[in-house]
Scaffold this active site. Structure first.
Site, mmCIF file in Angstrom:
data_model
loop_
_atom_site.group_PDB
_atom_site.id
_atom_site.type_symbol
_atom_site.label_atom_id
_atom_site.label_comp_id
_atom_site.label_asym_id
_atom_site.label_seq_id
_atom_site.Cartn_x
_atom_site.Cartn_y
_atom_site.Cartn_z
ATOM 1 N N TYR A 97 0.825 -1.216 0.000
ATOM 2 C CA TYR A 97 0.000 0.000 0.000
ATOM 3 C C TYR A 97 0.859 1.268 0.000
ATOM 4 O O TYR A 97 1.900 1.325 0.671
ATOM 5 C CB TYR A 97 -0.948 0.028 1.215
ATOM 6 C CG TYR A 97 -2.114 -0.937 1.109
ATOM 7 C CD1 TYR A 97 -2.326 -1.714 -0.023
ATOM 8 C CD2 TYR A 97 -3.017 -1.071 2.157
ATOM 9 C CE1 TYR A 97 -3.379 -2.599 -0.115
ATOM 10 C CE2 TYR A 97 -4.090 -1.963 2.080
ATOM 11 C CZ TYR A 97 -4.255 -2.726 0.934
ATOM 12 O OH TYR A 97 -5.304 -3.603 0.864
ATOM 13 N N HIS A 163 -1.380 -11.840 0.091
ATOM 14 C CA HIS A 163 -2.210 -10.859 -0.622
ATOM 15 C C HIS A 163 -2.808 -11.432 -1.911
ATOM 16 O O HIS A 163 -3.933 -11.129 -2.287
ATOM 17 C CB HIS A 163 -1.360 -9.620 -0.948
ATOM 18 C CG HIS A 163 -2.141 -8.351 -1.030
ATOM 19 N ND1 HIS A 163 -1.603 -7.135 -0.712
ATOM 20 C CD2 HIS A 163 -3.415 -8.098 -1.400
ATOM 21 C CE1 HIS A 163 -2.509 -6.189 -0.878
ATOM 22 N NE2 HIS A 163 -3.622 -6.753 -1.307
#
Ligand SMILES: NC(=O)c1ccc[n+]([C@@H]2O[C@H](COP(=O)([O-])OP(=O)(O)OC[C@H]3O[C@@H](n4cnc5c(N)ncnc54)[C@H](OP(=O)(O)O)[C@@H]3O)[C@@H](O)[C@H]2O)c1
Length: 402
Positions: A97, A163
């Site tokens: 992120y 992820h």
């Protein structure tokens, strides 16, 4: 590094990982950690510290946490701190992120919150971060965790997620024309047929990180039933505590949710409010303007302005965001809505204060499926290609692989 957990964790680790660990430790300090969060069903949850107990772990994961995707380097620290101030105790972040900057900002916000007395200790929190797909394989995965912990300035995270099931790409700058020429696996680091084995190695690293106490629970994101079944064949810790997936009335993923429930995997929904990746064009396709309607005032521009959501919001006298979050809670999904706005943080937490009837949930599902069907027919595409709102520009999104 912030407050080390009590040594009782090591003793607890000697229990069989397949058993629930509640009550397996007589250390008072440990019990006080557990009691900061309360185990409830989604429908009974009242506070941001109420959550679901994860499998193979003593973690109680709050039903509503705070998402940090696309907060950006400049505001991630302040927004996370504000969320903590407003009572959020689960923070969802990821290695990738903010171009690998968000974890550091989240770590700073945690330290700020402790310094300001918003949190007593780090144990007041449930921190989720995610392994990035560039680091698939045993050693790379552990290196990824080491970097995440350094950036977060923590000595453990409460939940560590894979992820993506794969593959890793050689570069972030993928070109559609190159992929058209050389095939959709052109940029993949590993050959397609090796992927299940590489993923199994990533999971083995995650299991070892769990056993070492660096992560309190392990799970996955974006796994299909097929990926989960493959993993089941090699995993020594099963099931993954969580599968974090895109889920909202346009993309309810009913079969996958059913499978996860059967296996004891908690579904954590992301992009519950429609996400941040599709724009006005998409919504105009799903809800074309009717005769006499004006773009400025009548166009649907997001899931939050879609007519079925507005209609239910009016019925229950709640906001559209609260209706969408409640839709997921009624299906026992854990949530991590993202907002950079203080008022919305408060608003989203209030999804715990009311309920939707089974009929209202089913009606919402039906309405969106009807709109999708109509749009798919008009566009001449499959419904599936319209239902995902997230990862719009990532060619990985549509790859079908084991
Ligand atoms: N595992 C994965 O692959 C994956 C993928 C995507 C997301 N996630 C996680 O899930 C989290 C949530 O998903 P998301 O970030 O895609 O989007 P989301 O939670 O669906 O939020 C979408 C947008 O809604 C707005 N919003 C929030 N609360 C609102 C309210 N009460 N009223 C009106 N608008 C509101 C926010 O804008 P403002 O900021 O302007 O309020 C935000 O940009 C992420 O932050 C991330 O932690 C995980």
């Amino acid at each position: 590094m912030l407050n080390l957990r009590s040594s009782c964790r090591k003793r607890k680790k000697q229990t069989n990982v397949g058993e629930t660990m509640e009550g397996s430790c007589d250390d008072k300090n440990c019990l006080s950690i557990i009691s900061r969060f309360r185990e409830t069903t989604a429908t009974d949850a009242q506070k941001l510290t109420d959550g679901v107990r994860l499998k193979n772990s003593d973690v109680i994961l709050p039903w509503i946490g705070y998402g940090t995707y696309k907060l950006g380097k400049e505001i991630a620290r302040d927004c996370t701190l504000e969320a903590l101030q407003q009572g959020y105790r689960a923070i969802d972040t990821a290695f990738i992120y903010g171009g690998e900057t968000t974890e550091r900002q989240v770590g700073l916000a945690i330290q700020d919150a402790i310094d300001m007395g918003i949190l007593e200790t780090r144990e007041d929190l449930c921190i989720i971060t995610k392994h990035w797909r560039k680091y698939h394989g045993y050693e790379p995965a552990l290196e990824c965790l080491r970097l995440s912990l350094t950036r977060l300035n923590l000595d453990y995270v409460d939940l560590w997620l894979m992820h993506w099931p794969g593959p890793a790409w050689k570069t972030m700058n993928r070109r559609k024309d190159e992929m058209a020429k050389h095939g959709e696996w052109h940029y993949a680091v590993h050959p397609q047929d090796e992927l299940p084995d590489i993923r199994a190695e990533t999971w083995r690293a995650m299991e070892d990180a769990y056993k070492s106490g660096k992560v309190r629970a392990i799970g996955v994101c974006n796994f299909t039933i097929q990926h989960l079944e493959r993993l089941k064949g090699t995993a020594t810790i099963w099931p993954p505590a969580v599968n974090q997936i895109e889920c909202h009335p346009i993309f309810p993923q009913t079969e996958l949710v059913k499978y996860c429930t059967k296996e004891g995997i908690v579904v954590q929904a992301y992009s519950s409010l429609g996400g941040q990746d599709v724009g006005k064009k998409y919504w105009r396709m799903l809800y074309p303007l009717k005769k006499g309607q004006k773009v400025k005032t009548d166009a649907v521009t997001s899931l939050l302005t879609a007519p079925p959501v507005l209609q239910v919001a009016e019925q229950v006298n709640r906001t559209p965001a609260q209706v969408l979050l409640r839709w997921a809670l009624e299906k026992s999904m854990v949530l991590v809505p993202k907002t950079s706005n203080k008022g919305r943080m408060v608003e989203n937490a209030k999804a715990l204060e009311f309920s939707l009837s089974e009929e209202q949930v089913a009606w919402l599902d039906n309405q969106f499926q009807k709109s999708l069907k109509r749009a798919a027919e008009t566009e001449g595409v499959k419904i599936e290609s319209l239902s995902r709102l997230c990862w719009k520009n990532d060619p990985l999104r549509d790859l079908d692989f084991e």
